[in-house]
Design a protein around this motif. Sequence first.
Motif, PDB file in Angstrom:
ATOM      1  N   LYS A 191      84.018-161.951  22.280  1.00 47.74           N
ATOM      2  CA  LYS A 191      83.384-160.993  21.376  1.00 47.74           C
ATOM      3  C   LYS A 191      81.925-160.817  21.796  1.00 47.74           C
ATOM      4  N   PRO A 192      81.573-159.672  22.382  1.00 42.15           N
ATOM      5  CA  PRO A 192      80.180-159.442  22.813  1.00 42.15           C
ATOM      6  C   PRO A 192      79.216-159.559  21.633  1.00 42.15           C
ATOM      7  N   THR A 193      78.063-160.166  21.894  1.00 41.39           N
ATOM      8  CA  THR A 193      77.065-160.371  20.838  1.00 41.39           C
ATOM      9  C   THR A 193      75.760-159.643  21.099  1.00 41.39           C
ATOM     10  N   ALA A 194      75.615-159.073  22.293  1.00 40.52           N
ATOM     11  CA  ALA A 194      74.372-158.368  22.627  1.00 40.52           C
ATOM     12  C   ALA A 194      74.672-157.343  23.716  1.00 40.52           C
TER      13      ALA A 194
ATOM     14  N   PRO B 282      76.393-161.155  27.113  1.00 45.14           N
ATOM     15  CA  PRO B 282      76.327-162.287  26.168  1.00 45.14           C
ATOM     16  C   PRO B 282      77.453-162.172  25.134  1.00 45.14           C
ATOM     17  N   SER B 283      78.224-163.235  24.950  1.00 43.35           N
ATOM     18  CA  SER B 283      79.412-163.159  24.104  1.00 43.35           C
ATOM     19  C   SER B 283      79.696-164.497  23.433  1.00 43.35           C
ATOM     20  N   GLU B 284      80.468-164.423  22.337  1.00 41.93           N
ATOM     21  CA  GLU B 284      81.099-165.603  21.765  1.00 41.93           C
ATOM     22  C   GLU B 284      82.478-165.728  22.406  1.00 41.93           C
TER      23      GLU B 284
ATOM     24  N   PRO C 210      82.489-155.752  19.001  1.00 38.46           N
ATOM     25  CA  PRO C 210      81.404-156.598  18.472  1.00 38.46           C
ATOM     26  C   PRO C 210      81.119-156.390  16.991  1.00 38.46           C
TER      27      PRO C 210
ATOM     28  N   SER D  69      85.477-156.566  15.143  1.00 42.48           N
ATOM     29  CA  SER D  69      86.342-157.653  15.630  1.00 42.48           C
ATOM     30  C   SER D  69      87.751-157.181  15.959  1.00 42.48           C
TER      31      SER D  69
ATOM     32  N   ASP E 278      83.234-159.721   6.519  1.00 43.46           N
ATOM     33  CA  ASP E 278      82.963-160.978   7.215  1.00 43.46           C
ATOM     34  C   ASP E 278      84.146-161.426   8.066  1.00 43.46           C
TER      35      ASP E 278
ATOM     36  N   SER F 153      87.957-162.667  13.280  1.00 42.49           N
ATOM     37  CA  SER F 153      88.795-162.181  14.368  1.00 42.49           C
ATOM     38  C   SER F 153      90.032-161.507  13.785  1.00 42.49           C
TER      39      SER F 153
END
Length: 708
Positions: free
Chosen positions: A371-374, A382-384, A450, A453, A652, A655
């Motif tokens: 999951k891209p975060t930026a 940058p990812s989770e 992102p 989800s 919230d 996934s």
Amino acid sequence: MQYLNSSKLLTRYLFSKRTANYAQMRFSSKMSSDFVKVSPDVQDAVARGRAVVALESTILTHGLPIGTNLKAAKHLESLCDNCGVLGSTVGVIDGQLKVGLTEEELTFLCSGDPHLKKISRRDLPNVFANSQSGGTTVSSTLIGCHAASIPIFATGGLGGVHRHVEKSWDISADLEEISHTPVAVVCSGVKSILDIPKTLQFLETKGVNVVSFKSEYFPTFFSNSTEIKSPFKCQDLDELTRLLLFVRKSSLNSGLIIANPLPENLLVDSGMIEEAIQESIETADKLGISGKDFTPFVLDKVRKLTDGKSLQINLSLVENNVKLACELAKSYRQKMIKLRQKLNSCLQSSEDVLKKSPLVIGGINIDMTIKPTAQPSPASVPSEINLTLGGVGKNIAEALHYLKCNPNFISCVGNDPLGKLALETIPVGQENILISDTHPTSIYSLVLHPATSELLHGYAQSQIHHQISVDFVAKNEDLIKSSSVVVHDGNISPSASRQIFSICKQNKISLIFEPTDYAGCSNFAQVLAENPKVCKFITPNLKELIVLNDSIGQIMSNKRNDERFGKSTLQKAMQTDERVTDDNCLHLVAKNSEKALRVSDSILVSLGHLGIIVASENFSELEMTQLAESSQNRLEENTIGFYHFKVKKIDDAVSCSGAGDSFVAGFVSSFFQRKKNLSESVKFGLQCAKVALKTVEAVNPDIKRLST
């Protein structure tokens, strides 16, 4: 063993009211709720039925030198991990008894801080009241084990009755605690600085079962004594597992001590060790050292007198005990799965247990969720990133397990580390899972949006699923025939699918087809077209529905051109999916389901955050009334109907990868197992999907809290 063959005794064996009430009382006590904290990893492992082994921490704070202790702590947890078991170190941090320590907490307990306490059961009120920290002895570790529902605990040696007890009355709290805590303690006997015969006599008085593993003699920590006979002997792991099952589920409420002799290569001169012990005890007596300070002092003195040999043996025997505890934990887990299945077959008259179980046939994957975060940089995004166990078939089977439907599961994994991990983690029976020596375990990478989800892209290595062959399906024909419903995912080959359809058709077994990939749906269109109305339900998303519908239409009109047709259909599916909205979704589904409804009784179309659309050509009048009352929007014409069940947006969501599978499991549980109507079952499936959104794991064990 005879008691396993009687349904009446088995029911009492697994569900003793006294044991259940006792465990509930201990776990729900004020101390447990306020001062015992179980880590999320341990909670999740216990909820999923994974094998877990607890580890004490006094050996770290008061038994091993600084530096050596931290290496040992990490090594033991890593050893558990390599065995496919979660190692959970127990300790007290800032006035909380913690089951499962973070790396930072573990490092703190190994720091040598002079304020760290040696904490037995007696000391807990003081350390709680004063927010202190320290290592837990066997007695206080057992309290954490029981609160967290961990059945097995590995340590070095037990505390016991001290020498010259007639003068000091010094008896370790370990013995009293294990006498009323149904946990197995794997150890190297009682520390040899103690009075072992009196310790065994005390344990007998307290009703604690003591067995030696593969030996008639009781080990004395540093050596395998041939002077002290063990009360009982267990010859193999299976016998040990059966014994632990009875200890855990009977109403005796006492623990089990498993004395594990040292391997031959660790044995040393027992005379040399005994001389060092005697000298250390005499020194302690002269210095007036007693109580909780006695054991650490004597062990340290023995280490110095033996030039460190005793320390090396201590570390090796703990490792040896952890290995046995891990093997026992895995064996216990498998035995519990089989016993639950046996129990369900013994309770045919219960309203909650049905005569037949659902069968899931499909894939197991190792899922990599990204999951891209930026915003992406030139080098990377940058990812989770999370690794979890997934696969459509596995997810549905696991969710059905949590919903107490006792599912059977046909699947396959590779004979590799990932396959081993999968088998050790799945909470359902594994009797029908094929282990392949020629193909690796399936891996599936998911790239999530992102913001929402939702799934953007998927990348698969899944050739192994075709190992579920026609022959393998044929071998399981009796299992298919005896099922209440068969849920078949689109991971397996069309030829195996054709065999499943044939068996279900001949034996009038309800069948659900769950597509797994819109690009591969056309491969199953031929099977569906050849077997009209064998499927009770198809559960596609919109893209999968479009490909199935168009493919079936082309087959029925004999106009199919694979390459050209395939490209245009996939393009249409992607374009339609991109423009679907809450306002037009009913019309899009109606437009793209005419041919699919000729081969399946009903279709449940998943629309992600837009909800579910239920479609059928032959609804009864009662069903149409119920659906109209329960849904938020509809299209109806004669007996053909399309009903939209909307869902509230979940802000919230963690996934969405397992939400659709949880919906299917919830629907199956309600419609086929609990015999609810179609509207109620769709709504229950949506409740299960909503719970699935709350975790990165494909299936959230919390769905067991839902009730149909």
